[in-house]
Design a protein around this motif. Structure first.
Motif: not given
Length: 213
Positions: A8-12, A141-143
């Motif tokens: 999840x953090x990789x794609x973010x 989620x990106x924010x």
């Protein structure tokens, strides 16, 4: 540095780099004209991932460049929070399209697989799982990711600033080495001693000669 390998953090992080890349170039290179090289990209150091700014400048010394990066992040925070949903989706789709591109040659393909092996992550379906994660990603989620890890004063933010002073900024260098470092920061004068003093992430590969499966 932001995190160790995590889907999840990789794609973010990847999406944030896509969204911020052009605004960073425009502000730091075109508007402020800090130097010929001014770029933002993600990086991966042995499975530990982060966001990287690179600026090569004869106009400002490295300390001033750090300040300009922080100023850009304050500007970008507003841009990100006000991003229309359609623009967010367009950036997501652009990243998905990049991941769906076929390998250009056998060397590029083998580099991907050997990278997974050498780092011990062994995620040979990485592209497919990241595409699936991107398709479910929400702008909020990106924010939240930016607010927690990247923005000025983010609670989980860690910065490593590598500064190289050229002859044009020798006076600034003489001043900075005699001044106390800024609050909540540490000036590294001995790389090896500093590295030995820090805790380490666990290796994906396990112990010496072993591989975690």
């Amino acid at each position: 540095m932001i995190h160790q390998d995590d889907l999840k953090q990789n794609v973010l992080l990847q999406l944030l780099a896509v969204v911020a890349k052009q605004p960073a170039f425009h502000q730091l290179r075109s508007v402020e004209q800090l130097g010929y090289i001014a770029l933002l990209r993600q990086r991966n150091d042995s499975g530990v991932r982060g966001l990287q700014f690179i600026i090569q400048s004869t106009v400002k010394d490295p300390s001033n460049l750090d300040a300009r990066v922080e100023a850009f992040l304050k500007m970008f925070e507003v841009t990100l929070h006000e991003m229309p949903d359609a623009e967010f989706k367009s950036n997501v789709n652009a990243l998905i399209d990049m991941k769906r591109e076929k390998y250009k040659n056998i060397r590029e393909e083998s580099a991907f697989f050997w990278g997974e092996i050498s780092q011990g992550t062994l995620k040979f379906d990485r592209k497919e799982t990241e595409i699936a994660a991107l398709e479910e990603l929400k702008k909020e989620e990106l924010i939240e990711f930016f607010d927690n890890h990247v923005k000025v004063g983010a609670p989980e933010k860690k910065i490593l600033s590598i500064q190289i002073y050229g002859g044009l900024h020798s006076s600034e260098y003489e001043k900075i080495i005699h001044d106390a470092p800024p609050p909540h920061s540490h000036r590294i004068t001995d790389i090896f001693s500093f590295r030995r003093s820090r805790p380490l992430y666990g290796s994906f590969r396990g112990g010496a000669g072993q591989m975690k499966l």
